[in-house]
Design a protein around this motif. Structure first.
Motif, PDB file in Angstrom:
ATOM      1  N   GLN A  48       1.637  -1.420  -0.016  1.00  0.00           N
ATOM      2  CA  GLN A  48       0.471  -0.353   0.579  1.00  0.00           C
ATOM      3  C   GLN A  48       0.833   1.089   0.264  1.00  0.00           C
ATOM      4  O   GLN A  48       0.580   2.349  -0.670  1.00  0.00           O
ATOM      5  N   TRP A  49       1.553   1.316   0.347  1.00  0.00           N
ATOM      6  CA  TRP A  49       2.604   1.612   0.970  1.00  0.00           C
ATOM      7  C   TRP A  49       3.590   2.703  -0.757  1.00  0.00           C
ATOM      8  O   TRP A  49       3.612   3.575  -0.911  1.00  0.00           O
ATOM      9  N   LYS A  50       4.263   1.700  -0.633  1.00  0.00           N
ATOM     10  CA  LYS A  50       4.851   1.361  -2.114  1.00  0.00           C
ATOM     11  C   LYS A  50       4.558   1.514  -3.355  1.00  0.00           C
ATOM     12  O   LYS A  50       5.057   2.416  -3.880  1.00  0.00           O
ATOM     13  N   GLU A  51       3.479   0.783  -3.474  1.00  0.00           N
ATOM     14  CA  GLU A  51       2.950   0.279  -5.146  1.00  0.00           C
ATOM     15  C   GLU A  51       1.655   1.935  -4.313  1.00  0.00           C
ATOM     16  O   GLU A  51       1.700   2.274  -6.128  1.00  0.00           O
ATOM     17  N   GLU A  63      -1.630   6.977   5.522  1.00  0.00           N
ATOM     18  CA  GLU A  63      -1.949   6.326   6.236  1.00  0.00           C
ATOM     19  C   GLU A  63      -0.850   4.447   6.945  1.00  0.00           C
ATOM     20  O   GLU A  63      -0.633   4.538   7.672  1.00  0.00           O
ATOM     21  N   ALA A  64      -0.700   3.667   5.693  1.00  0.00           N
ATOM     22  CA  ALA A  64       0.357   2.578   5.424  1.00  0.00           C
ATOM     23  C   ALA A  64       1.324   2.708   5.717  1.00  0.00           C
ATOM     24  O   ALA A  64       1.939   2.403   6.726  1.00  0.00           O
ATOM     25  N   LYS A  65       1.966   4.093   5.477  1.00  0.00           N
ATOM     26  CA  LYS A  65       3.160   4.220   6.146  1.00  0.00           C
ATOM     27  C   LYS A  65       3.157   4.757   7.583  1.00  0.00           C
ATOM     28  O   LYS A  65       3.833   4.676   8.302  1.00  0.00           O
ATOM     29  N   LYS A  66       2.489   5.163   8.039  1.00  0.00           N
ATOM     30  CA  LYS A  66       2.472   5.325   9.674  1.00  0.00           C
ATOM     31  C   LYS A  66       1.830   4.504  10.119  1.00  0.00           C
ATOM     32  O   LYS A  66       2.722   4.162  11.074  1.00  0.00           O
TER      33      LYS A  66
END
Length: 262
Positions: free
Chosen positions: A17-20, A25-28
């Motif tokens: 979710q974060w990278k792609e 929110e996924a990064k958090k």
């Protein structure tokens, strides 16, 4: 809504979710999930630091290192993020300490004198030298030498974290981290430095090797090592300082040779 969705994602899904998809929110969630690494590394580095160094400052710098690690990590390579993050966190904390110039110049000078003494004498005799020989070289009593070791102990915890080359960020200990796309010349140099570090450790006294092994490989704290070895914490600190200064002398000598060949 996105926060609720993020809370139910597993580890790899968060990375996807974060990278792609750039899901903040996924990064958090990734940051929150790995704050324990920041706490652990901060606690380890806090050992022996002056009381004026705030652990909150260490943690703040460590979080910045964690964020940097999350932004740069390639989850597709199948590497352990915890290992990668711990080195990024450690590097960020040490950078903060260096910028704060928390080690007095007099302490740095003492450390350099002892390091140079080990380098010159062990190169001359081709063996580990005794405290008496170092004391004689420095023109101080053995008691004064022990005091010097105690004085420089406060900075020896970061000694192997100093850059291998002044213009670069890679550290001696970070050679164990798998970096991407190294050129052949750099790989050869890294192999030589690893080999030299191993040889340097072999030349340490038995007690010094034990301290290095327990601290850097078994991940024990200095107080835990003191208990295991039935020695005082100050004695463990002295053994650690001597080991690090010996290794620094050997590695710095090799660094000079490598720079001449480049």
């Amino acid at each position: 809504m996105s926060e609720q969705k993020g809370s139910h994602l597993n580890h790899i899904e968060l990375w996807i979710q974060w990278k792609e998809h750039g899901d903040v929110e996924a990064k958090k969630r990734l940051i929150e999930n790995h704050l324990g690494t920041v706490e652990y590394v901060s606690s380890r580095l806090a050992i022996g630091l002056p009381k004026n160094v705030s652990k909150d400052d260490l943690m703040s710098n460590g979080v910045m290192g964690l964020i940097d690690a999350i932004e740069k990590f390639d989850y597709k390579r199948g590497l352990q993020f915890e290992t990668y993050a711990s080195w990024r966190v450690r590097g960020a904390i040490l950078d903060g300490l260096r910028q704060g110039d928390w080690v007095p110049r007099s302490v740095r000078e003492k450390a350099r004198k002892i390091e140079d003494a080990y380098q010159q004498l062990e190169q001359k005799y081709m063996r580990s030298v005794s405290d008496a020989e170092i004391s004689n070289f420095l023109d101080v009593s053995e008691r004064e030498f022990q005091t010097m070791l105690q004085d420089v102990a406060v900075m020896s915890i970061t000694s192997l974290e100093d850059p291998i080359r002044e213009e670069e960020s890679e550290t001696r200990m970070s050679l164990i981290v798998d970096e991407k796309a190294k050129n052949p010349d750099r790989s050869v140099n890294d192999f030589v430095l690893k080999d030299l570090l191993m040889k340097g450790i072999e030349k340490l006294t038995e007690k010094e090797r034990t301290v290095v092994s327990l601290l850097y490989y078994e991940d024990l704290s200095l107080s835990e090592i003191a208990e295991v070895m039935s020695l005082s914490p100050s004695r463990i600190s002295q053994l650690h300082s001597k080991a690090i200064l010996r290794l620094r002398g050997a590695l710095d000598k090799q660094r000079g040779l490598l720079m001449q060949d480049m």
